[in-house]
Design an enzyme around this catalytic site. Structure first.
Site, PDB file in Angstrom:
ATOM      1  CG  ASN A  38      -1.044   8.942   1.519  1.00 33.42           C
ATOM      2  OD1 ASN A  38      -0.247   8.912   2.431  1.00 33.42           O
ATOM      3  ND2 ASN A  38      -2.298   8.547   1.656  1.00 33.42           N
TER       4      ASN A  38
ATOM      5  CG  ASP B 234     -10.822   4.332   0.589  1.00 37.35           C
ATOM      6  OD1 ASP B 234     -11.384   4.175   1.688  1.00 37.35           O
ATOM      7  OD2 ASP B 234      -9.595   4.300   0.438  1.00 37.35           O
ATOM      8  CG  ASP B 235      -9.535   8.569  -3.230  1.00 34.97           C
ATOM      9  OD1 ASP B 235      -8.503   8.141  -2.699  1.00 34.97           O
ATOM     10  OD2 ASP B 235      -9.931   8.193  -4.351  1.00 34.97           O
TER      11      ASP B 235
ATOM     12  NE  ARG C 176      -7.451  12.452  -6.180  1.00 34.33           N
ATOM     13  CZ  ARG C 176      -6.915  11.871  -5.103  1.00 34.33           C
ATOM     14  NH1 ARG C 176      -5.745  12.236  -4.674  1.00 34.33           N
ATOM     15  NH2 ARG C 176      -7.573  10.909  -4.466  1.00 34.33           N
TER      16      ARG C 176
ATOM     17  CE  LYS D  62      -7.173   2.475  -1.445  1.00 39.23           C
ATOM     18  NZ  LYS D  62      -7.494   3.228  -0.227  1.00 39.23           N
TER      19      LYS D  62
ATOM     20  CD  GLU E  17      -8.942   4.183  -3.548  1.00 37.89           C
ATOM     21  OE1 GLU E  17      -8.138   4.926  -2.949  1.00 37.89           O
ATOM     22  OE2 GLU E  17      -9.953   3.695  -3.018  1.00 37.89           O
ATOM     23  CG  ASP E  18      -6.268   7.041  -6.115  1.00 38.63           C
ATOM     24  OD1 ASP E  18      -6.695   7.662  -5.123  1.00 38.63           O
ATOM     25  OD2 ASP E  18      -5.239   6.342  -6.077  1.00 38.63           O
TER      26      ASP E  18
ATOM     27  CE1 TYR F 172      -4.044   1.776   0.142  1.00 37.33           C
ATOM     28  CE2 TYR F 172      -3.569   2.368   2.410  1.00 37.33           C
ATOM     29  CZ  TYR F 172      -4.360   2.481   1.283  1.00 37.33           C
ATOM     30  OH  TYR F 172      -5.457   3.302   1.308  1.00 37.33           O
TER      31      TYR F 172
END
Length: 624
Positions: free
Chosen positions: A448, A306-307, A193, A211, A283-284, A140
């Site tokens: 991150n 999740d972000d 992203r 993930k 995600e992203d 991760y």
């Protein structure tokens, strides 16, 4: 002339062979066995009649390495294909630890673990789950970010689906190619992203793969129920488009109506293939799409981002834990967010819900939260920058300001949260101002990977006389200040999404309300011990994350049934035990088919067997 035909191959795979006059062995073309697949089994139920002996070595779901017993090796027909040594899984785990520690570069450790996953699934997940503190930074953040950047170089074997814009109109056909029929959780990204690294296009596949590996390692969700997906609509990253190793579509990103229609088709294809209650984790995605899709799909699909929601939940858990140090309630806090993207907005929205739950009126809750984006403080009178979407809720009727140090000095926040991906913007001056204005300042540097963090843990402690209550999005090493060592906690989404996913999947939840993420935050905060706080962490050790995930799953399960969102009935009375019975088994199971003894048949005298005489042709003609 051909010699006498002989039978070769395994049971059920017989072919007729012979030798020609020239001595060349021939095989009838029609009887050549079909090519074997990477996975010989689907789901978690093995049909013995469909699996050959050699498949137990080739298939990572069946392979046990040298842990096959002598009986298993002989019965399965793999005796002699391995050395004489017999190992236990525990011995294999010791060897894995030695092997991974031989590497000094994190990316090489990542590649070793990826290879282990391709060879021996159970060993990989047990190794990961039992060494999560050491291996989390590898599978991760932050190493997964480096793996995505090098994805074209290190790509070996598909671990998920790549669905491209060229497949529009046929997304369901592509999804049919995934061999697993019982997928319950999907993690999808378009790679726009990736962490704080920007647009990585198809190289972003490392994120959903990582993930979903944590879904299994941390919450016990069965790996065959998880499907990583990358929707490839191109990339605007010129370096990637010109990179000869890039593995995705070489075109600029599809945008606008065409992009939205493509994602709509994807969502419909998921439901058509796997059912309405399939969990879809976004995600992203880019900031401009993340909130749109969450608002668009949250009440019609089983989905979350999740972000936005996972990050919010783990951050709010840290805020809950901080109250035990400051002795204050949320109504006494003033919040300042550096960053106004999906993570910051998500944290702010869930913080508002937490304050309302604590009795703070909603308008007052919004008023206690300030937010800064690239154009400065969100104010109603500023001339630059937009206030689109959720930003408008946090715009204040005060004079515009653009300098973060000035904003901190003017507003005097008690909580400073960074979600900007702007490295080092929490300068020593800003940190000292936070310390001057608060006995125990709360500072979260959540961006991150580590290189994008707003400040380091060392900066935070040393510029606040070690009075700071600190948390970060990526791991930082311990900090020595005077005679005390602080072990800063990582506000990692992995505390949240595996447990939420387990509860949602097991209950067959229709939709996922924000209430579930607030429950997850409270369960995580409740797990923090005084000893954790004393050592400088707002979170429990990563080694306890499986217990945290189970507590969260129990809370989510209760919420699903209380709110009528569950579709699995009857409602279990002992929810923890019910959830535990559905978890993945990390330990090896016997490779032998199940056998059992029948009772002796009772003696019953039978009548004499009298052969039946068949009438001949002459007798038949006489009877006609």
């Amino acid at each position: 002339m051909f010699s006498r035909p002989s039978l070769c191959g395994t049971v059920g795979k017989l072919c007729r062979c012979g030798t020609s006059a020239t001595g060349i062995t021939t095989v009838a073309a029609a009887t050549v066995p079909a090519a074997r697949h990477y996975h010989e089994v689907v789901g978690d139920i093995v049909c013995p009649s469909q699996v050959r002996g050699i498949d137990h070595i080739r298939d990572p779901r069946l392979n046990k390495g040298l842990a096959f017993t002598l009986e298993e090796r002989q019965t399965l027909g793999i005796h002699g294909l391995q050395p004489a040594r017999f190992k236990t899984q525990e011995e294999q785990l010791q060897l894995c630890k030695i092997a991974v520690n031989r590497y000094t570069e994190p990316l090489n450790k990542y590649l070793y673990l990826s290879d282990l996953y391709d060879r021996n699934e159970r060993l990989f997940f047990r190794f990961l789950s039992e060494n999560i503190e050491d291996l989390m930074p590898i599978v991760y953040t932050p190493t997964v970010g480096l793996a995505c950047q090098r994805f074209g170089l290190i790509y070996r074997r598909p671990h998920g689906l790549f669905i491209t814009y060229n497949d529009r109109g046929h997304i369901f056909d592509v999804m049919k190619n995934w061999p697993e029929p019982n997928v319950r959780a999907i993690c999808v990204t378009d790679g726009e992203r990736i962490l704080g690294l920007g647009d990585l296009g198809a190289c972003g596949m490392g994120i959903p793969v990582g993930k979903l590996a944590l879904y299994t390692a941390l919450a016990g969700i069965k790996p065959h129920q998880c499907l990583p997906i990358l929707v490839d609509v191109g990339t605007n990253n010129i370096d990637l488009l010109e990179d000869p190793l890039y593995v995705g579509l070489r075109q600029k990103r599809v945008v606008g109506r065409e992009y939205d229609d493509f994602i709509d088709e994807f969502m419909e294809a998921v439901v058509q293939r796997y059912g309405q209650n399939t969990l879809i984790q976004f995600e992203d995605f880019g900031n401009h799409n993340a909130f749109r899709f969450l608002d668009k799909y949250r009440n019609t699909y089983c989905t979350f981002n999740d972000d936005i929601q996972g990050t919010a939940s783990v951050a709010v858990a840290g805020l809950y834990a901080s109250k035990r140090i400051t002795g204050k309630s949320f109504k006494d806090y003033t919040f300042l967010f550096a960053g106004a993207g999906e993570a910051a907005i998500g944290i702010a929205d869930l913080t508002v819900k937490a304050m309302v739950q604590d009795g703070v009126p909603i308008e007052e809750a919004y008023n206690r939260i300030y937010m800064v984006d690239i154009d400065g403080l969100l104010t109603k009178s500023r001339k630059v920058g937009s206030l689109d979407g959720h930003k408008i809720h946090y715009a204040k009727d005060i004079n515009p300001m653009t300098d973060l140090a000035e904003i901190v000095s003017t507003i005097k926040p008690s909580v400073l949260i960074g979600a900007s991906a702007a490295a080092g913007i929490f300068t020593p001056e800003i940190l000292r101002t936070m310390a001057d204005n608060n006995e125990r300042p709360v500072v979260f540097a959540l961006s991150n990977p580590t290189s994008k963090a707003e400040c380091t843990a060392e900066d935070a402690y040393k510029n606040t006389d070690a009075r700071v209550i600190f948390s970060s999005g990526s791991p930082f090493p311990p900090v020595q200040v005077g005679d005390k060592t602080f072990y800063p906690g990582q506000g990692n989404n992995a505390y949240i999404f595996p447990g939420v996913g387990l509860g949602v999947i097991c209950t067959g939840t229709h939709h996922i309300p924000d209430e579930m993420f607030l429950i997850a935050a409270q369960e995580l905060a409740n797990f923090v011990e005084p000893s954790d706080i004393e050592r400088g962490s707002l979170y429990p050790p990563l080694s306890s994350i499986r217990e945290v995930s189970m507590n969260i799953a129990v809370g989510v399960t209760k919420c699903a049934y209380d709110r009528g969102l569950a579709s699995t009935y009857p409602e279990p009375q002992d929810k923890r035990k019910w959830l535990e019975n559905q978890l993945y088994n990390f330990n090896y199971e016997s490779s032998m088919p199940a056998t059992w003894v029948w009772p002796r048949m009772p003696y019953i005298k039978t009548r004499d067997l009298v052969p039946t005489k068949l009438y001949g042709k002459q007798k038949s003609e006489e009877l006609m």
